[in-house]
Write a protein that holds these residues in place. Structure first.
Motif: not given
Length: 155
Positions: A3-17
């Motif tokens: 199992h591998i997991e993580g989290q990343t931030q983006f400067r995009r709207s949820p819909a665009a991402l």
């Protein structure tokens, strides 16, 4: 299973991402291990859409098939990825943040045959690779934003 997991931030709207993540044909643009990607099924991207990628690993090129199992725009994507030596079940959850979106990703690797002995190594290498791929994706999307001269779509 690994199992591998993580989290990343983006400067995009949820819909665009979400739309970017839902199309694995983007991956050769930021992941040097993916040398080719194509959509195999007709019509718009949604549950049941199938993709094929050619990836470089261990000095050779292998083929993987990616199935979009479920999608709830703009919040969640569920994947199944198959290759000769493994099956991967993955989930990506997109959440709005103050300045864009966050994606929580997790992958369950089910190794087949002799590869099962490599489970601990797959986990270690996979975590490192995933961090790099998500970081490269983040830089790629930031470069796209700069090159088009437009700001990223916001929620």
């Amino acid at each position: 299973m690994t199992h591998i997991e993580g989290q990343t931030q983006f400067r995009r709207s949820p819909a665009a991402l979400f739309d970017f993540l839902a199309d694995p044909r983007h991956e050769p643009q930021y992941n040097p291990l993916v040398v080719y990607a194509e959509k195999l099924t007709p019509g718009p991207i949604g549950p049941g859409t199938r993709f094929r990628q050619r990836i470089r690993r261990f000095g050779r090129t292998d083929e993987i098939v990616i199935d979009l199992v479920d999608a709830e725009r703009p919040d969640r994507l569920t994947w199944r990825i198959d290759s000769a030596g493994l099956r991967v079940h993955g989930r990506q959850t997109v959440t709005a943040t103050g300045d864009g979106s966050s994606v929580h990703w997790e992958w369950d690797f089910h190794l087949r045959g002799v590869l099962r002995l490599l489970g601990p190594l797959v986990g270690l290498a996979g975590r490192r690779l995933e961090r790099r791929v998500w970081s490269d994706m983040q830089r790629h999307l930031d470069r796209l934003e700069l090159s088009t001269g437009t700001s990223a779509p916001r929620g």
